[in-house]
Motif scaffolding. Structure first.
Motif, mmCIF file in Angstrom:
data_model
loop_
_atom_site.group_PDB
_atom_site.id
_atom_site.type_symbol
_atom_site.label_atom_id
_atom_site.label_comp_id
_atom_site.label_asym_id
_atom_site.label_seq_id
_atom_site.Cartn_x
_atom_site.Cartn_y
_atom_site.Cartn_z
ATOM 1 N N PRO A 10 44.879 43.062 30.410
ATOM 2 C CA PRO A 10 44.782 43.755 29.120
ATOM 3 C C PRO A 10 43.421 43.536 28.459
ATOM 4 C CG PRO A 10 45.842 41.662 28.789
ATOM 5 C CD PRO A 10 45.478 41.722 30.254
ATOM 6 N N TRP A 11 43.270 44.098 27.263
ATOM 7 C CA TRP A 11 41.994 44.030 26.557
ATOM 8 C C TRP A 11 41.867 42.831 25.638
ATOM 9 C CZ3 TRP A 11 43.017 43.766 21.450
ATOM 10 C CH2 TRP A 11 44.196 44.362 20.975
ATOM 11 N N ASN A 12 42.972 42.191 25.255
ATOM 12 C CA ASN A 12 42.876 41.222 24.166
ATOM 13 C C ASN A 12 42.171 39.922 24.561
ATOM 14 O OD1 ASN A 12 45.285 40.778 25.696
ATOM 15 N ND2 ASN A 12 46.042 39.424 24.096
ATOM 16 N N TYR A 13 42.392 39.451 25.791
ATOM 17 C CA TYR A 13 41.623 38.340 26.353
ATOM 18 C C TYR A 13 41.175 38.771 27.742
ATOM 19 C CZ TYR A 13 43.056 35.367 22.487
ATOM 20 O OH TYR A 13 43.250 34.838 21.235
ATOM 21 N N PRO A 14 40.168 39.635 27.806
ATOM 22 C CA PRO A 14 39.865 40.321 29.058
ATOM 23 C C PRO A 14 39.231 39.446 30.127
ATOM 24 C CG PRO A 14 38.269 40.909 27.370
ATOM 25 C CD PRO A 14 39.320 40.096 26.688
ATOM 26 N N VAL A 15 38.774 38.262 29.772
ATOM 27 C CA VAL A 15 38.281 37.324 30.779
ATOM 28 C C VAL A 15 39.427 36.431 31.254
ATOM 29 C CG1 VAL A 15 36.686 35.417 31.254
ATOM 30 C CG2 VAL A 15 35.933 37.376 29.894
ATOM 31 N N ASN A 16 40.069 35.751 30.332
ATOM 32 C CA ASN A 16 41.142 34.818 30.691
ATOM 33 C C ASN A 16 42.293 35.522 31.403
ATOM 34 O OD1 ASN A 16 43.449 33.033 30.557
ATOM 35 N ND2 ASN A 16 42.349 31.846 29.030
ATOM 36 N N LEU A 17 42.768 36.621 30.832
ATOM 37 C CA LEU A 17 43.944 37.273 31.389
ATOM 38 C C LEU A 17 43.629 38.124 32.615
ATOM 39 C CD1 LEU A 17 45.810 38.190 28.086
ATOM 40 C CD2 LEU A 17 46.205 36.249 29.617
ATOM 41 N N SER A 18 42.348 38.314 32.899
ATOM 42 C CA SER A 18 41.955 38.895 34.180
ATOM 43 C C SER A 18 41.817 37.815 35.239
ATOM 44 C CB SER A 18 40.613 39.632 34.054
ATOM 45 O OG SER A 18 40.713 40.781 33.257
ATOM 46 N N LEU A 19 41.116 36.736 34.881
ATOM 47 C CA LEU A 19 40.725 35.765 35.900
ATOM 48 C C LEU A 19 41.784 34.721 36.220
ATOM 49 C CD1 LEU A 19 36.946 35.142 35.167
ATOM 50 C CD2 LEU A 19 38.014 36.705 36.797
ATOM 51 N N MET A 20 42.661 34.366 35.268
ATOM 52 C CA MET A 20 43.676 33.361 35.618
ATOM 53 C C MET A 20 44.625 33.842 36.719
ATOM 54 S SD MET A 20 43.302 30.341 34.696
ATOM 55 C CE MET A 20 44.852 29.875 35.477
ATOM 56 N N PRO A 21 45.105 35.093 36.698
ATOM 57 C CA PRO A 21 45.884 35.553 37.852
ATOM 58 C C PRO A 21 45.047 35.607 39.134
ATOM 59 C CG PRO A 21 46.304 36.956 35.952
ATOM 60 C CD PRO A 21 45.141 36.077 35.598
ATOM 61 N N VAL A 22 43.762 35.983 39.012
ATOM 62 C CA VAL A 22 42.880 36.014 40.180
ATOM 63 C C VAL A 22 42.697 34.606 40.737
ATOM 64 C CG1 VAL A 22 40.505 36.462 40.951
ATOM 65 C CG2 VAL A 22 41.673 38.115 39.474
ATOM 66 N N VAL A 23 42.447 33.649 39.855
ATOM 67 C CA VAL A 23 42.266 32.258 40.263
ATOM 68 C C VAL A 23 43.517 31.734 40.962
ATOM 69 C CG1 VAL A 23 42.126 29.924 39.306
ATOM 70 C CG2 VAL A 23 40.489 31.661 38.579
ATOM 71 N N THR A 24 44.680 32.023 40.394
ATOM 72 C CA THR A 24 45.933 31.561 40.990
ATOM 73 C C THR A 24 46.157 32.207 42.356
ATOM 74 O OG1 THR A 24 46.854 31.316 38.767
ATOM 75 C CG2 THR A 24 48.405 31.270 40.594
ATOM 76 N N ALA A 25 45.832 33.486 42.465
ATOM 77 C CA ALA A 25 45.977 34.182 43.744
ATOM 78 C C ALA A 25 45.052 33.597 44.797
ATOM 79 C CB ALA A 25 45.698 35.677 43.557
ATOM 80 N N ILE A 26 43.808 33.287 44.424
ATOM 81 C CA ILE A 26 42.868 32.664 45.356
ATOM 82 C C ILE A 26 43.368 31.290 45.785
ATOM 83 C CG2 ILE A 26 40.551 31.656 45.536
ATOM 84 C CD1 ILE A 26 39.555 33.955 43.761
ATOM 85 N N ALA A 27 43.862 30.507 44.831
ATOM 86 C CA ALA A 27 44.384 29.179 45.157
ATOM 87 C C ALA A 27 45.537 29.268 46.145
ATOM 88 C CB ALA A 27 44.832 28.470 43.884
ATOM 89 N N ALA A 28 46.333 30.324 46.039
ATOM 90 C CA ALA A 28 47.458 30.507 46.954
ATOM 91 C C ALA A 28 47.022 31.152 48.274
ATOM 92 C CB ALA A 28 48.542 31.349 46.288
ATOM 93 N N GLY A 29 45.731 31.479 48.415
ATOM 94 C CA GLY A 29 45.210 31.983 49.677
ATOM 95 C C GLY A 29 45.213 33.483 49.844
ATOM 96 N N ASN A 30 45.360 34.223 48.729
ATOM 97 C CA ASN A 30 45.482 35.675 48.803
ATOM 98 C C ASN A 30 44.153 36.398 48.615
ATOM 99 O OD1 ASN A 30 48.558 35.997 48.805
ATOM 100 N ND2 ASN A 30 48.230 34.695 47.018
#
Length: 472
Positions: free
Chosen positions: A123-143
């Motif tokens: 979304p737009w309200n926290y466009p860095v945190n709410l974009s990158l935290m799912p990305v970071v978690t996905a990378i940590a899980a190997g995706n």
């Protein structure tokens, strides 16, 4: 040099997904060392681009507090990366599982396997945190990851696109613009969406066509219950901070306050005093954030006008609230009293610096008010560790709870973050996030000596004896 996310049509999105999936199948699950290295370089890139991120968010919002950006956007992701890097070996370790007596000598365990390609709609309200935290978690899980950010934050998206394209090959992490419906309809291995319940329903419906599992973080009207005798400056200060953080544009902001009816006037006076202390230059203070765009600003004005038309009392608080007109789509901190069910503000998530206040008689009244509404993403309680607090915790259901503060549960990296019911499905922080974006593969290894062979044909008296013991 900043670039913008490429605009991709449905066919281009499909080809990008196929490229990521082919790369995943070719390379297999990344090692612990590779995942940590990817997280580390993303962490450093965020710190290196701090000024660019702050400037981009200031541009996208009209005015955004640089301290709020540093704390909520950059520090939030850096802290999440540090947590995952520190705990990743433990998360990836196979888990032994219990063996029943009649299957002894065999072994059972769980291995956490990457799902493949994870889609993220942010979304737009926290466009860095709410974009990158799912990305970071996905990378940590190997995706592998495909990210589609909001169109309402183009400058921030450009910084993210530049950063991610420098750090990762497109077949590992890609950021795109384009049609959200086409993105939602892709056959991902998992889809993470953060946004409104209305859009969340459409995303889930599109994902269901391919049986794609979803994690939905949908917000809602998060209540704040102030126990009798707890209207103190430290209590109200925490509510002021949580409500006005990023101009109220936080999915877990206190949406409304439930205050014991004899203490409402005291609460209002304290709220006004502490808003003045937090923002000494009123709504043009350097630390006071504007509403993201004219559309969202008009929505908030409509909520206020509708409440006023139905008899609510509107009270602007803080220093010089009229100065809000001097800054583009800026709204002064506002209290609304006398809210009734026919008003839009009673039902719609506010997403701005507007705080309805309701008086209640006893704690059961406050609990009943919360329970009569959809389950919220967060709940806040201010009061002592007593029977009333226990009643609130036991008898209300929300995504998460913070006691004697606001917002801070989201900063606890070892807690899951997500909603329940209409406020969301699943969570993507903590070990729960790692597991959400992994496949828990159950594995059983048979030993050459085992009792199970006694329960295979041809059956005889020995099988009867074994069954009589097991079923006694």
């Amino acid at each position: 040099m900043n670039t913008t996310p490429k605009i991709a049509n449905a066919e281009q999105l499909r080809l990008l997904l196929e490229a990521q999936r082919s790369a995943f199948l070719r390379d297999g699950s990344p090692s612990l060392a590779q995942r940590r290295a990817d997280l580390s370089k993303l962490r450093q890139a965020l710190i290196d681009r701090r000024d660019a991120i702050q400037a981009a968010l200031d541009f996208d919002f009209g005015h955004r507090s640089r301290h709020e950006t540093a704390i909520m956007e950059i520090l939030g992701v850096v802290g999440g990366i540090d947590y995952l890097r520190s705990n990743l070996r433990r998360f990836m370790r196979p888990e032994r599982r219990h063996m029943p007596l009649h299957m002894q000598f065999g072994k059972a365990w769980i291995e956490y396997q990457p799902l493949g390609v994870v889609g993220v709609i942010s979304p737009w309200n926290y466009p860095v945190n709410l974009s990158l935290m799912p990305v970071v978690t996905a990378i940590a899980a190997g995706n592998r990851v495909m990210l589609k950010p909001s169109k309402f934050t183009p400058a921030t998206n450009a910084v993210l696109a530049s950063m991610l394209s420098e750090l990762f090959a497109e077949e590992q992490v890609a950021i795109v613009n384009g049609d959200g419906s086409a993105f939602s309809a892709l056959p991902f291995d998992h889809l993470v969406f953060t946004g409104s319940p209305a859009v969340g329903r459409a995303v889930m419906k599109a994902a269901s066509e391919n049986l794609v599992p979803v994690t939905l973080e949908l917000g809602g009207k998060s209540p704040t219950i102030v126990a009798k005798g707890s209207v103190q400056d430290r209590t109200v200060s925490a509510i002021v901070w949580g409500k006005l953080l990023s101009g109220g544009q936080t999915c877990i902001a206190p949406d409304y306050a439930l205050v014991q009816e004899s203490e409402v006037d005291t609460f209002i006076a304290s709220y006004d005093k502490l808003v003045k202390a937090a923002y000494p230059d009123g709504p043009t203070s350097e630390d006071y954030t504007s509403i993201v765009n004219d559309q969202q600003y008009s929505t908030l004005i409509d909520l206020i006008d509708d409440a006023r038309a139905h008899g609510a009392r509107i009270v602007e608080v803080g220093h010089r609230p009229g100065d809000a007109a001097r800054r583009l789509h800026t709204l002064a901190p506002t209290i609304v009293l006398g809210v009734t069910d026919e008003m839009k503000i009673a039902h719609e998530e506010i997403f701005g610096p507007i705080l309805p206040i309701f008086g209640y008689g006893n704690i059961e009244d406050a609990i009943d008010y919360v329970n009569a509404r959809p389950r919220p993403l967060a709940l806040y309680y201010f009061g002592d560790d007593d029977a009333d607090r226990r009643k609130v915790l036991d008898r209300t259901t929300s995504g998460n709870v913070t006691i004697n503060d606001t917002i801070m549960h989201v900063a606890q990296d070892d807690l899951p973050f997500g909603g329940v019911g209409v406020s969301g499905i699943g969570a993507y922080h903590g070990i729960e996030g790692f597991k959400r974006l992994s496949h828990a593969k159950g594995i059983y290894e048979q030993h050459r000596w085992n009792f199970v062979k006694l329960l295979r044909p041809p059956f005889g008296k020995l099988a009867d004896r074994v069954l009589s013991v097991m079923l006694r």
